[in-house]
Design a protein around this motif. Structure first.
Motif, PDB file in Angstrom:
ATOM      1  N   LEU A  68      -3.939  14.011  12.649  1.00 30.29           N
ATOM      2  CA  LEU A  68      -4.513  14.434  11.372  1.00 30.29           C
ATOM      3  C   LEU A  68      -6.037  14.493  11.401  1.00 30.29           C
ATOM      4  O   LEU A  68      -6.643  15.162  10.578  1.00 30.29           O
ATOM      5  CB  LEU A  68      -4.065  13.480  10.254  1.00 30.29           C
ATOM      6  CG  LEU A  68      -2.557  13.446   9.971  1.00 30.29           C
ATOM      7  CD1 LEU A  68      -2.231  12.332   8.984  1.00 30.29           C
ATOM      8  CD2 LEU A  68      -2.098  14.798   9.423  1.00 30.29           C
ATOM      9  N   GLY A  69      -6.643  13.768  12.313  1.00 30.68           N
ATOM     10  CA  GLY A  69      -8.095  13.727  12.361  1.00 30.68           C
ATOM     11  C   GLY A  69      -8.629  12.677  11.412  1.00 30.68           C
ATOM     12  O   GLY A  69      -9.244  11.699  11.815  1.00 30.68           O
ATOM     13  N   GLU A  70      -8.377  12.868  10.152  1.00 26.77           N
ATOM     14  CA  GLU A  70      -8.805  11.893   9.156  1.00 26.77           C
ATOM     15  C   GLU A  70      -7.740  11.823   8.077  1.00 26.77           C
ATOM     16  O   GLU A  70      -7.124  12.836   7.758  1.00 26.77           O
ATOM     17  CB  GLU A  70     -10.148  12.301   8.547  1.00 26.77           C
ATOM     18  CG  GLU A  70     -10.812  11.200   7.762  1.00 26.77           C
ATOM     19  CD  GLU A  70     -12.157  11.623   7.182  1.00 26.77           C
ATOM     20  OE1 GLU A  70     -13.178  11.041   7.555  1.00 26.77           O
ATOM     21  OE2 GLU A  70     -12.169  12.543   6.343  1.00 26.77           O
ATOM     22  N   ALA A  71      -7.529  10.646   7.541  1.00 30.16           N
ATOM     23  CA  ALA A  71      -6.518  10.529   6.494  1.00 30.16           C
ATOM     24  C   ALA A  71      -6.785   9.281   5.671  1.00 30.16           C
ATOM     25  O   ALA A  71      -7.343   8.306   6.163  1.00 30.16           O
ATOM     26  CB  ALA A  71      -5.130  10.446   7.118  1.00 30.16           C
ATOM     27  N   ASN A  72      -6.396   9.330   4.426  1.00 31.22           N
ATOM     28  CA  ASN A  72      -6.501   8.114   3.618  1.00 31.22           C
ATOM     29  C   ASN A  72      -5.220   7.306   3.788  1.00 31.22           C
ATOM     30  O   ASN A  72      -4.240   7.778   4.352  1.00 31.22           O
ATOM     31  CB  ASN A  72      -6.774   8.450   2.155  1.00 31.22           C
ATOM     32  CG  ASN A  72      -5.647   9.265   1.532  1.00 31.22           C
ATOM     33  OD1 ASN A  72      -4.705   9.659   2.218  1.00 31.22           O
ATOM     34  ND2 ASN A  72      -5.753   9.520   0.256  1.00 31.22           N
ATOM     35  N   CYS A  73      -5.273   6.086   3.331  1.00 29.54           N
ATOM     36  CA  CYS A  73      -4.149   5.180   3.539  1.00 29.54           C
ATOM     37  C   CYS A  73      -2.865   5.763   2.997  1.00 29.54           C
ATOM     38  O   CYS A  73      -1.829   5.758   3.673  1.00 29.54           O
ATOM     39  CB  CYS A  73      -4.419   3.848   2.865  1.00 29.54           C
ATOM     40  SG  CYS A  73      -5.865   3.013   3.528  1.00 29.54           S
ATOM     41  N   ALA A  74      -2.920   6.280   1.790  1.00 29.97           N
ATOM     42  CA  ALA A  74      -1.713   6.795   1.128  1.00 29.97           C
ATOM     43  C   ALA A  74      -0.969   7.762   2.037  1.00 29.97           C
ATOM     44  O   ALA A  74       0.259   7.738   2.117  1.00 29.97           O
ATOM     45  CB  ALA A  74      -2.086   7.480  -0.179  1.00 29.97           C
ATOM     46  N   ALA A  75      -1.726   8.598   2.740  1.00 31.82           N
ATOM     47  CA  ALA A  75      -1.106   9.608   3.595  1.00 31.82           C
ATOM     48  C   ALA A  75      -0.396   8.975   4.785  1.00 31.82           C
ATOM     49  O   ALA A  75       0.447   9.606   5.404  1.00 31.82           O
ATOM     50  CB  ALA A  75      -2.160  10.594   4.081  1.00 31.82           C
ATOM     51  N   LEU A  76      -0.746   7.741   5.089  1.00 26.37           N
ATOM     52  CA  LEU A  76      -0.193   7.103   6.281  1.00 26.37           C
ATOM     53  C   LEU A  76       0.862   6.056   5.948  1.00 26.37           C
ATOM     54  O   LEU A  76       1.561   5.556   6.816  1.00 26.37           O
ATOM     55  CB  LEU A  76      -1.316   6.464   7.093  1.00 26.37           C
ATOM     56  CG  LEU A  76      -2.336   7.470   7.632  1.00 26.37           C
ATOM     57  CD1 LEU A  76      -3.497   6.749   8.256  1.00 26.37           C
ATOM     58  CD2 LEU A  76      -1.682   8.403   8.624  1.00 26.37           C
ATOM     59  N   LYS A 109       1.881  -1.546   0.193  1.00 31.03           N
ATOM     60  CA  LYS A 109       0.455  -1.336   0.402  1.00 31.03           C
ATOM     61  C   LYS A 109      -0.192  -2.519   1.101  1.00 31.03           C
ATOM     62  O   LYS A 109      -1.040  -2.338   1.978  1.00 31.03           O
ATOM     63  CB  LYS A 109      -0.237  -1.123  -0.948  1.00 31.03           C
ATOM     64  CG  LYS A 109       0.226   0.087  -1.707  1.00 31.03           C
ATOM     65  CD  LYS A 109      -0.715   0.411  -2.848  1.00 31.03           C
ATOM     66  CE  LYS A 109      -0.792  -0.718  -3.872  1.00 31.03           C
ATOM     67  NZ  LYS A 109      -1.758  -0.392  -4.949  1.00 31.03           N
ATOM     68  N   SER A 110       0.221  -3.708   0.735  1.00 32.95           N
ATOM     69  CA  SER A 110      -0.448  -4.885   1.303  1.00 32.95           C
ATOM     70  C   SER A 110      -0.232  -4.970   2.811  1.00 32.95           C
ATOM     71  O   SER A 110      -1.148  -5.353   3.539  1.00 32.95           O
ATOM     72  CB  SER A 110       0.038  -6.150   0.621  1.00 32.95           C
ATOM     73  OG  SER A 110       1.439  -6.238   0.673  1.00 32.95           O
ATOM     74  N   SER A 111       0.954  -4.591   3.268  1.00 32.07           N
ATOM     75  CA  SER A 111       1.201  -4.596   4.713  1.00 32.07           C
ATOM     76  C   SER A 111       0.293  -3.591   5.399  1.00 32.07           C
ATOM     77  O   SER A 111      -0.344  -3.894   6.413  1.00 32.07           O
ATOM     78  CB  SER A 111       2.668  -4.240   5.004  1.00 32.07           C
ATOM     79  OG  SER A 111       3.522  -5.199   4.451  1.00 32.07           O
ATOM     80  N   MET A 112       0.246  -2.399   4.830  1.00 32.88           N
ATOM     81  CA  MET A 112      -0.560  -1.364   5.448  1.00 32.88           C
ATOM     82  C   MET A 112      -2.034  -1.752   5.444  1.00 32.88           C
ATOM     83  O   MET A 112      -2.739  -1.558   6.426  1.00 32.88           O
ATOM     84  CB  MET A 112      -0.364  -0.033   4.716  1.00 32.88           C
ATOM     85  CG  MET A 112       1.043   0.495   4.858  1.00 32.88           C
ATOM     86  SD  MET A 112       1.612   0.597   6.560  1.00 32.88           S
ATOM     87  CE  MET A 112       0.932   2.158   7.050  1.00 32.88           C
ATOM     88  N   SER A 113      -2.469  -2.316   4.354  1.00 32.44           N
ATOM     89  CA  SER A 113      -3.858  -2.747   4.267  1.00 32.44           C
ATOM     90  C   SER A 113      -4.177  -3.726   5.389  1.00 32.44           C
ATOM     91  O   SER A 113      -5.245  -3.665   6.012  1.00 32.44           O
ATOM     92  CB  SER A 113      -4.117  -3.388   2.909  1.00 32.44           C
ATOM     93  OG  SER A 113      -5.480  -3.690   2.761  1.00 32.44           O
ATOM     94  N   ASP A 136       1.732   3.764  15.491  1.00 28.02           N
ATOM     95  CA  ASP A 136       2.133   4.943  14.722  1.00 28.02           C
ATOM     96  C   ASP A 136       0.958   5.453  13.883  1.00 28.02           C
ATOM     97  O   ASP A 136       0.689   6.655  13.846  1.00 28.02           O
ATOM     98  CB  ASP A 136       3.310   4.570  13.826  1.00 28.02           C
ATOM     99  CG  ASP A 136       3.874   5.777  13.105  1.00 28.02           C
ATOM    100  OD1 ASP A 136       4.257   6.737  13.801  1.00 28.02           O
ATOM    101  OD2 ASP A 136       3.912   5.775  11.861  1.00 28.02           O
ATOM    102  N   ILE A 137       0.270   4.545  13.242  1.00 27.22           N
ATOM    103  CA  ILE A 137      -0.909   4.933  12.451  1.00 27.22           C
ATOM    104  C   ILE A 137      -1.910   5.642  13.352  1.00 27.22           C
ATOM    105  O   ILE A 137      -2.437   6.713  13.012  1.00 27.22           O
ATOM    106  CB  ILE A 137      -1.577   3.697  11.810  1.00 27.22           C
ATOM    107  CG1 ILE A 137      -0.673   3.102  10.730  1.00 27.22           C
ATOM    108  CG2 ILE A 137      -2.944   4.060  11.244  1.00 27.22           C
ATOM    109  CD1 ILE A 137      -1.220   1.822  10.114  1.00 27.22           C
ATOM    110  N   VAL A 138      -2.167   5.062  14.505  1.00 27.57           N
ATOM    111  CA  VAL A 138      -3.152   5.625  15.427  1.00 27.57           C
ATOM    112  C   VAL A 138      -2.728   7.025  15.867  1.00 27.57           C
ATOM    113  O   VAL A 138      -3.536   7.956  15.893  1.00 27.57           O
ATOM    114  CB  VAL A 138      -3.335   4.704  16.654  1.00 27.57           C
ATOM    115  CG1 VAL A 138      -4.084   5.408  17.772  1.00 27.57           C
ATOM    116  CG2 VAL A 138      -4.066   3.437  16.247  1.00 27.57           C
ATOM    117  N   GLN A 139      -1.468   7.157  16.163  1.00 29.65           N
ATOM    118  CA  GLN A 139      -0.979   8.452  16.616  1.00 29.65           C
ATOM    119  C   GLN A 139      -1.094   9.499  15.513  1.00 29.65           C
ATOM    120  O   GLN A 139      -1.531  10.627  15.759  1.00 29.65           O
ATOM    121  CB  GLN A 139       0.469   8.313  17.043  1.00 29.65           C
ATOM    122  CG  GLN A 139       0.972   9.529  17.790  1.00 29.65           C
ATOM    123  CD  GLN A 139       2.381   9.874  17.404  1.00 29.65           C
ATOM    124  OE1 GLN A 139       3.165   8.987  17.097  1.00 29.65           O
ATOM    125  NE2 GLN A 139       2.702  11.151  17.422  1.00 29.65           N
TER     126      GLN A 139
END
Lengths: 110, 110
Positions: free
Chosen positions: B36-44, B50-54, B28-31
């Motif tokens: 989006l082209g580029e995005a910071n973590c918060a946007a994703l 946060k720890s999971s996403m990190s 999902d993140i990759v898609q």
DNA sequence: TCTATAGTTCGATAGCGATCGAACTATAGA
DNA sequence: TCTATAGTTCGATCGCTATCGAACTATAGA
């Protein structure tokens, strides 16, 4: 008729397919099958126990990557390339090309 | 210079890449990154901690799938599409096309 | 019918990895 | 300097899965 049936085309799930391919043993099986066309389990077992291999074949079968045709005692496995191409265009191609490349690289290096 | 460096092109391993992609959250993140082209973590980050996403970003980074550009406090992530295309021709294409297709299917169905 | 062969199933183990809260680090801005 | 923000690191837990031996099933052949 004990013929492990593979899932229908529409039921194939990308995550499931990727997870099935993301294992060294299974990727190796897939690559060998690509070269051999069709093969029974025995031909694909290296030094691993049968039960381990049977497990990997099951994962590949249930993910939809390969089909098993049973003929007497032997199970003939083959990649479902045409169907995979329809469902996930280009996917197997890119992966098989890479494993070929990797094999060549291994053979020629050092 | 705290700039999580991504591995070199030649070091990218197909199994590692496939394993990184074979997770629903990361796919999902990759898609999303592709759109989006580029995005910071918060946007994703959806509703996940946060720890999971990190953790997932780390896996994607270390597998070579994405690159993180640090600008002040924000981490800008982007897919390494050109490099992945060189190393694994067609792979990301087939996967991104499929996730697009899946998205369309989801949007239009029922 | 007996045996060998091909593969599956079962049960146990062990290790990896996803998840999450909490503490931590570092930068920007007031 | 103080605070808010962005993200990482740590430590624990838990489920999934790869691995393997042993028992089992089923077919072919003698």
């Amino acid at each position: 008729m004990p013929c492990h049936d593979s899932p229908d085309l529409e039921k194939l799930d990308l995550i499931t397919v990727l997870r099935a391919l993301a294992d060294p043993v299974r990727l190796d099986i897939v690559q060998r099958l690509y070269v051999l066309g069709e093969a029974n389990c025995a031909a694909l077992i290296g030094s691993r126990p049968k039960s381990s291999m049977s497990h990997h074949f099951q994962v590949l079968r249930e993910s939809g990557i390969l089909h098993t045709r049973i003929e007497g005692v032997q199970h003939h496995n083959s990649l479902r390339l045409q169907e995979l191409e329809i469902r996930f265009p280009g996917l197997m191609d890119s992966i098989l090309k890479n494993t070929e490349a990797a094999q060549l690289r291994r053979q020629t290096s050092s």
